[in-house]
Design an enzyme around this catalytic site. Structure first.
Site, PDB file in Angstrom:
ATOM      1  N   CYS A   2       0.846  -1.186   0.000  1.00 16.13           N
ATOM      2  CA  CYS A   2       0.000   0.000   0.000  1.00 16.13           C
ATOM      3  C   CYS A   2       0.887   1.244   0.000  1.00 16.13           C
ATOM      4  CB  CYS A   2      -0.904   0.007   1.224  1.00 16.13           C
ATOM      5  SG  CYS A   2      -2.049  -1.395   1.304  1.00 16.13           S
ATOM      6  N   GLY A  28      -1.210   1.044  -4.874  1.00 11.65           N
ATOM      7  CA  GLY A  28      -2.511   0.494  -4.541  1.00 11.65           C
ATOM      8  C   GLY A  28      -3.630   1.216  -5.252  1.00 11.65           C
ATOM      9  N   ASN A 102       1.013  -0.141   5.733  1.00 10.45           N
ATOM     10  CA  ASN A 102       1.503  -0.849   4.548  1.00 10.45           C
ATOM     11  C   ASN A 102       2.242  -2.092   5.023  1.00 10.45           C
ATOM     12  OD1 ASN A 102       2.559  -1.604   2.018  1.00 10.45           O
ATOM     13  ND2 ASN A 102       4.374  -0.343   2.313  1.00 10.45           N
ATOM     14  N   GLY A 103       1.854  -3.254   4.506  1.00  9.02           N
ATOM     15  CA  GLY A 103       2.524  -4.486   4.883  1.00  9.02           C
ATOM     16  C   GLY A 103       1.534  -5.586   5.182  1.00  9.02           C
ATOM     17  N   TYR A 259      10.074  -4.388  -8.855  1.00  7.73           N
ATOM     18  CA  TYR A 259       8.814  -4.007  -9.494  1.00  7.73           C
ATOM     19  C   TYR A 259       8.008  -2.944  -8.768  1.00  7.73           C
ATOM     20  CZ  TYR A 259       3.905  -4.502 -10.924  1.00  7.73           C
ATOM     21  OH  TYR A 259       2.616  -4.255 -11.329  1.00  7.73           O
ATOM     22  N   ASP A 367      11.156  -8.419 -19.146  1.00  7.71           N
ATOM     23  CA  ASP A 367      10.201  -8.035 -18.119  1.00  7.71           C
ATOM     24  C   ASP A 367      10.913  -7.997 -16.775  1.00  7.71           C
ATOM     25  OD1 ASP A 367       7.823  -7.227 -17.062  1.00  7.71           O
ATOM     26  OD2 ASP A 367       6.670  -8.982 -17.678  1.00  7.71           O
ATOM     27  N   ASP A 368      10.307  -7.291 -15.815  1.00  8.81           N
ATOM     28  CA  ASP A 368      10.934  -7.208 -14.496  1.00  8.81           C
ATOM     29  C   ASP A 368      10.870  -8.545 -13.767  1.00  8.81           C
ATOM     30  OD1 ASP A 368       8.258  -7.112 -12.903  1.00  8.81           O
ATOM     31  OD2 ASP A 368       8.083  -5.469 -14.327  1.00  8.81           O
TER      32      ASP A 368
END
Length: 516
Positions: A2, A28, A102-103, A259, A367-368
């Site tokens: 988030c 998010g 966040n987490g 990413y 791609d990552d």
């Protein structure tokens, strides 16, 4: 994953918080919320959707005050569609607290039981963020002495939270009548930075998930909040900090660099952009050693986060770099869309091939990472339809083989294309003529070179090692079973907008939807 934001300023912060959340929108897209405080009262508005859709002018006018917090939500615990799980969360005792997080807490269920049986607290949603808020509220109540709150008591409360709570967390908290509290888990898995601004009325402070929010809003980046550290800024702009827990290895999440984070951010002293360039350097060396006979005509990135790696890889291989896909900026990031069907449908809406860059060429797509394989398969098909002779795929990250329990939506190995397949089997599954993965040791070297003081990274989705030390096979099986047997009603909204998948308990955290 988030986005969180907290500001203590000398002028109204509603616009600052709104602008900051838009900068952090990549973290998010499911829901957003802002809470401010003025004259001892909290003001909050939150709801489902993008920041630009949740807030209207009338909502912003009501968010008065010179300090506040904001959140944009990417769900990993609870329901992706339950508007009651939008943040910030609020409890009125002790003092009045608002929290944005966040987490992911790995012992959330255990804490819920503790709080019900011992702390006598009710948790109204499935969100682990509400659990974190109530643990903090209980610890503050234990350490507070009377109605007056001192900084020492707050820091002791945070120490108590860190002793009880396991997992990954970065949080910003409003304490009514006192100020802004921010803290980061003892391993520093999720990022958190602090910045300042010298204004006419004094020093202003901002705490954010990424430094890009600090930069864009005109603040000066001071530093990262350290693992296990708490920062406290009162409403007069006085800042204190305290190391609440120490001695554990600092282990930032590697997927932030691969990413999640914006390339213009700094996390733990590491430029995200430079780390991705380094990933391209190491990936090119791997191709030269392992696939020296691979005939590549052009290197094409899969936008956006793979561009720095693809450009450096192209440079090292001496192969032309081309932009082969045009991205529709109005489609969300497919990785964080709930449900394979939605994800699959959105890929073609999000990207379109420039046919002349593929026709008659052997193309190396970069791609990552490759998580579920859905996007990779569709993009390889698009390249072939555009006329590519051969399509090779390179991933700047190793195979994702294990569940992530620290805030990234990878809880079920059955959803990961790399979990039970060899690299050749993955190549066959996504339709690539060759597939080249970054080595895990090389990935770690690429990032560590930019800050040698960090010796450990959280890389559980690649190697199955969980740095917090509390993750067992039984725990992983439990969350995987919950994922696979999730009740559809809990992840969907009916025509009336009800969401009573928890047995119809009254929703005590209603979201404002007036005039929306």
């Amino acid at each position: 994953m988030c986005g969180i934001l907290g500001v203590v300023a000398t002028t109204p912060v509603n616009q600052l918080l709104y602008d900051g959340l838009q900068v952090l929108q990549h973290r998010g897209q499911d829901a957003a919320g802002i809470a401010t405080a003025q004259a001892g009262k909290f003001h909050m508005h939150k709801g489902s959707g993008l920041v630009r859709d949740v807030f209207r002018t009338r909502n912003m006018r009501n968010l008065t005050g010179n300090w506040g917090i904001g959140h944009c939500r990417y769900p990993t615990a609870g329901s992706a569609y339950n508007p009651a799980e939008a943040q910030p969360f609020y409890v009125n005792s002790p003092f009045g607290l608002m929290l944005a997080h966040n987490g992911n807490l790995t012992n959330a269920d255990e804490l819920k039981r503790e709080m019900f049986l011992a702390d006598l607290r009710h948790i109204n949603t499935n969100s682990d963020s509400e659990v974190l808020l109530n643990v903090l509220a209980h610890e503050l109540q234990e350490h507070a002495k009377g109605p007056r709150l001192e900084s020492e008591q707050i820091f002791k409360a945070v120490s108590g939270v860190m002793r009880r709570v396991k997992g990954a967390y970065a949080a910003v908290v409003m304490i009514a009548g006192y100020g802004l509290l921010a803290f980061r888990d003892p391993h520093g898995i999720r990022p958190l930075v602090i910045g300042s601004n010298e204004a006419l009325g004094g020093t202003e402070y901002m705490v954010a998930s990424e430094s890009v929010a600090v930069d864009v809003l005109g603040f000066k980046l001071l530093r990262d909040i350290a693992p296990g550290e708490a920062v406290l800024i009162n409403t007069q702009g006085h800042l204190e900090s305290r190391q609440c827990v120490s001695g554990l290895p600092h282990a930032p999440c590697m997927f932030e660099f691969v990413y999640l984070a914006r390339p213009d951010s700094l996390i733990d002293g590491i430029s995200v952009y430079d780390s991705r360039v380094k990933m391209g350097e190491y990936l090119a060396e791997r191709i030269l050693k392992k696939y020296p006979d691979l005939k590549i005509d052009v290197v094409v990135p899969i936008p956006d986060s793979s561009r720095p790696a693809a450009m450096e890889l192209s440079n090292r291989l001496g192969v032309p770099y081309r932009e082969g896909f045009v991205k529709n900026r109005y489609i969300g990031r497919t990785f964080i869309m709930p449900g394979q069907a939605v994800r699959r449908k959105s890929v073609r809406q999000k990207l379109n091939a420039i046919h002349q860059e593929f026709a008659g060429k052997n193309v190396l797509l970069v791609d990552d990472s490759i998580v579920r394989g859905t996007t990779s398969r569709e993009i390889i098909n698009m390249a072939r339809e555009a006329g590519a002779t051969q399509v090779f795929m390179a991933s700047a990250a190793p195979p994702v083989r294990f569940a992530n329990v620290y805030g990234i939506d990878m809880p079920s190995r059955n959803e990961l294309i790399g979990a039970f397949r060899s690299e050749d089997e993955i190549a066959n599954e996504i339709g690539a003529d060759a597939l080249i993965y970054q080595g895990l040791d090389d990935l770690k070297k690429a990032v560590k070179e930019l800050n040698p003081t960090i010796e450990v990274f959280e890389t559980s989705c690649f190697d199955g090692f969980y740095v917090t030390g509390d993750i067992t096979a039984a725990y992983l099986n439990e969350i995987e079973d919950a994922r696979n047997t999730d009740v559809p009603a809990s992840n969907s909204r009916d025509d009336e907008g009800d969401d009573d998948g928890d047995g119809g308990q009254m929703d005590l955290n209603l979201v404002s939807h007036e005039d929306r």
